[in-house]
Scaffold this motif. Structure first.
Motif, PDB file in Angstrom:
ATOM      1  N   LYS A   1       0.813  -1.220   0.000  1.00 45.52           N
ATOM      2  CA  LYS A   1       0.000   0.000   0.000  1.00 45.52           C
ATOM      3  C   LYS A   1       0.847   1.271   0.000  1.00 45.52           C
ATOM      4  O   LYS A   1       0.586   2.209  -0.746  1.00 45.52           O
ATOM      5  CB  LYS A   1      -0.933  -0.017   1.214  1.00 45.52           C
ATOM      6  N   LYS A   2       1.892   1.303   0.813  1.00 45.50           N
ATOM      7  CA  LYS A   2       2.751   2.494   0.898  1.00 45.50           C
ATOM      8  C   LYS A   2       3.589   2.685  -0.363  1.00 45.50           C
ATOM      9  O   LYS A   2       3.993   3.803  -0.674  1.00 45.50           O
ATOM     10  CB  LYS A   2       3.662   2.402   2.118  1.00 45.50           C
ATOM     11  N   ASP A   3       3.872   1.590  -1.067  1.00 43.69           N
ATOM     12  CA  ASP A   3       4.706   1.666  -2.269  1.00 43.69           C
ATOM     13  C   ASP A   3       3.926   2.065  -3.518  1.00 43.69           C
ATOM     14  O   ASP A   3       4.513   2.565  -4.486  1.00 43.69           O
ATOM     15  CB  ASP A   3       5.359   0.295  -2.532  1.00 43.69           C
ATOM     16  N   LEU A   4       2.634   1.806  -3.534  1.00 45.52           N
ATOM     17  CA  LEU A   4       1.834   1.976  -4.750  1.00 45.52           C
ATOM     18  C   LEU A   4       1.966   3.354  -5.404  1.00 45.52           C
ATOM     19  O   LEU A   4       2.100   3.433  -6.627  1.00 45.52           O
ATOM     20  CB  LEU A   4       0.366   1.650  -4.475  1.00 45.52           C
ATOM     21  N   PRO A   5       1.949   4.453  -4.643  1.00 45.61           N
ATOM     22  CA  PRO A   5       2.058   5.763  -5.305  1.00 45.61           C
ATOM     23  C   PRO A   5       3.365   5.947  -6.092  1.00 45.61           C
ATOM     24  O   PRO A   5       3.393   6.681  -7.077  1.00 45.61           O
ATOM     25  CB  PRO A   5       1.986   6.762  -4.145  1.00 45.61           C
ATOM     26  N   ALA A   6       4.424   5.296  -5.680  1.00 49.78           N
ATOM     27  CA  ALA A   6       5.718   5.445  -6.353  1.00 49.78           C
ATOM     28  C   ALA A   6       5.904   4.473  -7.523  1.00 49.78           C
ATOM     29  O   ALA A   6       6.862   4.591  -8.286  1.00 49.78           O
ATOM     30  CB  ALA A   6       6.857   5.239  -5.349  1.00 49.78           C
ATOM     31  N   MET A   7       4.991   3.537  -7.670  1.00 44.75           N
ATOM     32  CA  MET A   7       5.150   2.500  -8.683  1.00 44.75           C
ATOM     33  C   MET A   7       4.495   2.889 -10.000  1.00 44.75           C
ATOM     34  O   MET A   7       3.446   3.508 -10.026  1.00 44.75           O
ATOM     35  CB  MET A   7       4.549   1.178  -8.173  1.00 44.75           C
ATOM     36  N   THR A   8       5.156   2.476 -11.105  1.00 37.94           N
ATOM     37  CA  THR A   8       4.567   2.673 -12.427  1.00 37.94           C
ATOM     38  C   THR A   8       3.618   1.514 -12.717  1.00 37.94           C
ATOM     39  O   THR A   8       3.582   0.528 -11.981  1.00 37.94           O
ATOM     40  CB  THR A   8       5.650   2.694 -13.527  1.00 37.94           C
ATOM     41  N   LYS A   9       2.889   1.629 -13.803  1.00 38.18           N
ATOM     42  CA  LYS A   9       1.986   0.545 -14.211  1.00 38.18           C
ATOM     43  C   LYS A   9       2.772  -0.745 -14.450  1.00 38.18           C
ATOM     44  O   LYS A   9       2.339  -1.821 -14.063  1.00 38.18           O
ATOM     45  CB  LYS A   9       1.233   0.958 -15.479  1.00 38.18           C
ATOM     46  N   ASP A  10       3.947  -0.636 -15.079  1.00 40.09           N
ATOM     47  CA  ASP A  10       4.783  -1.819 -15.340  1.00 40.09           C
ATOM     48  C   ASP A  10       5.310  -2.443 -14.054  1.00 40.09           C
ATOM     49  O   ASP A  10       5.526  -3.651 -13.996  1.00 40.09           O
ATOM     50  CB  ASP A  10       5.962  -1.465 -16.255  1.00 40.09           C
ATOM     51  N   ASP A  11       5.547  -1.629 -13.036  1.00 41.11           N
ATOM     52  CA  ASP A  11       6.021  -2.147 -11.750  1.00 41.11           C
ATOM     53  C   ASP A  11       4.962  -3.004 -11.066  1.00 41.11           C
ATOM     54  O   ASP A  11       5.291  -3.897 -10.292  1.00 41.11           O
ATOM     55  CB  ASP A  11       6.390  -1.002 -10.795  1.00 41.11           C
ATOM     56  N   ARG A  12       3.714  -2.718 -11.365  1.00 35.43           N
ATOM     57  CA  ARG A  12       2.606  -3.394 -10.672  1.00 35.43           C
ATOM     58  C   ARG A  12       2.209  -4.675 -11.391  1.00 35.43           C
ATOM     59  O   ARG A  12       1.094  -4.826 -11.874  1.00 35.43           O
ATOM     60  CB  ARG A  12       1.424  -2.436 -10.541  1.00 35.43           C
ATOM     61  N   SER A  13       3.156  -5.604 -11.452  1.00 37.84           N
ATOM     62  CA  SER A  13       2.888  -6.903 -12.073  1.00 37.84           C
ATOM     63  C   SER A  13       3.613  -7.997 -11.304  1.00 37.84           C
ATOM     64  O   SER A  13       4.643  -7.749 -10.675  1.00 37.84           O
ATOM     65  CB  SER A  13       3.321  -6.896 -13.535  1.00 37.84           C
ATOM     66  N   PHE A  14       3.076  -9.210 -11.358  1.00 38.93           N
ATOM     67  CA  PHE A  14       3.654 -10.336 -10.625  1.00 38.93           C
ATOM     68  C   PHE A  14       3.460 -11.631 -11.391  1.00 38.93           C
ATOM     69  O   PHE A  14       2.638 -11.724 -12.305  1.00 38.93           O
ATOM     70  CB  PHE A  14       3.028 -10.453  -9.222  1.00 38.93           C
ATOM     71  N   TYR A  15       4.232 -12.622 -10.993  1.00 43.27           N
ATOM     72  CA  TYR A  15       4.086 -13.997 -11.456  1.00 43.27           C
ATOM     73  C   TYR A  15       3.782 -14.839 -10.223  1.00 43.27           C
ATOM     74  O   TYR A  15       4.161 -14.471  -9.116  1.00 43.27           O
ATOM     75  CB  TYR A  15       5.390 -14.521 -12.067  1.00 43.27           C
ATOM     76  N   TYR A  16       3.120 -15.960 -10.431  1.00 38.14           N
ATOM     77  CA  TYR A  16       2.933 -16.840  -9.273  1.00 38.14           C
ATOM     78  C   TYR A  16       2.934 -18.292  -9.714  1.00 38.14           C
ATOM     79  O   TYR A  16       2.690 -18.613 -10.863  1.00 38.14           O
ATOM     80  CB  TYR A  16       1.644 -16.498  -8.524  1.00 38.14           C
ATOM     81  N   GLU A  17       3.244 -19.152  -8.747  1.00 39.71           N
ATOM     82  CA  GLU A  17       3.140 -20.586  -8.958  1.00 39.71           C
ATOM     83  C   GLU A  17       2.699 -21.233  -7.651  1.00 39.71           C
ATOM     84  O   GLU A  17       3.114 -20.824  -6.573  1.00 39.71           O
ATOM     85  CB  GLU A  17       4.465 -21.189  -9.425  1.00 39.71           C
ATOM     86  N   GLU A  18       1.841 -22.230  -7.786  1.00 42.79           N
ATOM     87  CA  GLU A  18       1.304 -22.941  -6.623  1.00 42.79           C
ATOM     88  C   GLU A  18       2.155 -24.155  -6.297  1.00 42.79           C
ATOM     89  O   GLU A  18       2.679 -24.812  -7.186  1.00 42.79           O
ATOM     90  CB  GLU A  18      -0.121 -23.434  -6.917  1.00 42.79           C
ATOM     91  N   PHE A  19       2.275 -24.429  -4.990  1.00 49.03           N
ATOM     92  CA  PHE A  19       2.967 -25.647  -4.543  1.00 49.03           C
ATOM     93  C   PHE A  19       2.536 -25.931  -3.109  1.00 49.03           C
ATOM     94  O   PHE A  19       2.501 -25.028  -2.287  1.00 49.03           O
ATOM     95  CB  PHE A  19       4.496 -25.483  -4.605  1.00 49.03           C
ATOM     96  N   ASP A  20       2.206 -27.173  -2.831  1.00 44.00           N
ATOM     97  CA  ASP A  20       1.825 -27.566  -1.470  1.00 44.00           C
ATOM     98  C   ASP A  20       3.099 -27.807  -0.661  1.00 44.00           C
ATOM     99  O   ASP A  20       3.696 -28.869  -0.730  1.00 44.00           O
ATOM    100  CB  ASP A  20       0.949 -28.823  -1.513  1.00 44.00           C
ATOM    101  N   LEU A  21       3.500 -26.824   0.113  1.00 42.69           N
ATOM    102  CA  LEU A  21       4.763 -26.886   0.856  1.00 42.69           C
ATOM    103  C   LEU A  21       4.703 -27.739   2.113  1.00 42.69           C
ATOM    104  O   LEU A  21       5.744 -28.140   2.630  1.00 42.69           O
ATOM    105  CB  LEU A  21       5.206 -25.472   1.256  1.00 42.69           C
ATOM    106  N   ASN A  22       3.508 -27.993   2.633  1.00 36.17           N
ATOM    107  CA  ASN A  22       3.409 -28.717   3.907  1.00 36.17           C
ATOM    108  C   ASN A  22       2.492 -29.934   3.846  1.00 36.17           C
ATOM    109  O   ASN A  22       2.059 -30.441   4.884  1.00 36.17           O
ATOM    110  CB  ASN A  22       2.958 -27.767   5.019  1.00 36.17           C
ATOM    111  N   ASN A  23       2.185 -30.391   2.651  1.00 33.85           N
ATOM    112  CA  ASN A  23       1.363 -31.597   2.445  1.00 33.85           C
ATOM    113  C   ASN A  23       0.024 -31.560   3.176  1.00 33.85           C
ATOM    114  O   ASN A  23      -0.441 -32.563   3.699  1.00 33.85           O
ATOM    115  CB  ASN A  23       2.140 -32.858   2.852  1.00 33.85           C
ATOM    116  N   ASP A  24      -0.609 -30.387   3.193  1.00 29.51           N
ATOM    117  CA  ASP A  24      -1.931 -30.292   3.816  1.00 29.51           C
ATOM    118  C   ASP A  24      -3.050 -30.298   2.769  1.00 29.51           C
ATOM    119  O   ASP A  24      -4.188 -29.994   3.061  1.00 29.51           O
ATOM    120  CB  ASP A  24      -2.032 -29.042   4.694  1.00 29.51           C
TER     121      ASP A  24
END
Length: 198
Positions: A68-91
């Protein structure tokens, strides 16, 4: 002459029908091959669209809160992410590895990212790492151990008191070969990951 023309037209008609049947057979073969590979788990699904829109929305909402505090300083290109799922604890519930690949989150030492629980709560924020991250078969506190690359070296991270260390670069250097049975996650350069905005 008329007979020759009729015979020629007949041959062309038969040839045309045969080509249509061959096309249908080729299409049928491709469909059957794809289905068998999909059922057998050997199909290449790297170009397949993401299968979990709820996860994307959950991560998107969490990033808007965490940053939230970083959003004003970020460009549109900065506001992107990648993700991948993985069950780290076998639940039987996947955790989410969230990574970035832009100048706001990356520097000379590597990039930062998050590991989120299935409900979106933060397990870890990490810094100075390169992708991919390796999930080992060994575990600590019921969570798989991880290997992060930072500064050209591999570092071994174990869960301790419910958290992984946040700065991989100061953790134990992993000097052995990465085990073949380990799993790569967030292999952004190897795979075609979808980039999401937040």
């Amino acid at each position: 002459m008329k007979n020759k023309i009729l015979i020629l037209m007949g041959i062309l008609a038969l040839y045309s029908c045969q080509n249509k049947n061959e096309s249908k057979n080729i299409i049928k073969t491709i469909v059957q091959d794809t289905l068998s590979k999909t059922i057998g788990g050997t199909a290449d699904l790297s170009d397949a669209p993401p299968r979990d829109d709820k996860a994307v929305e959950l991560i998107r909402k969490q990033l808007n809160v965490l940053l939230k505090k970083d959003l004003p300083a970020m460009t549109k290109d900065d506001r992107s992410f990648y993700y991948e799922e993985f069950d780290l604890n076998n639940d039987k519930k996947n955790e989410y590895f969230v990574g970035f690949s832009n100048s706001y989150f990356c520097g000379s030492g590597g990039c930062s990212g998050y590991i989120l629980n299935n409900d979106g709560s933060v397990i870890n924020h990490f810094s100075v790492t390169d992708f991919p991250i390796y999930v080992m078969t060994s575990s600590s506190e019921k969570f798989y151990d991880l290997i992060f690359e930072s500064g050209g070296k591999f570092h071994y991270l174990k869960m301790k008191n419910g958290k992984y260390p946040s700065n991989p670069s100061v953790q134990e250097v992993y000097k052995e070969q990465i085990p073949k049975e380990s799993t790569k996650v967030l292999s952004i350069t190897d795979k075609k990951f979808v980039k999401y905005s937040f």
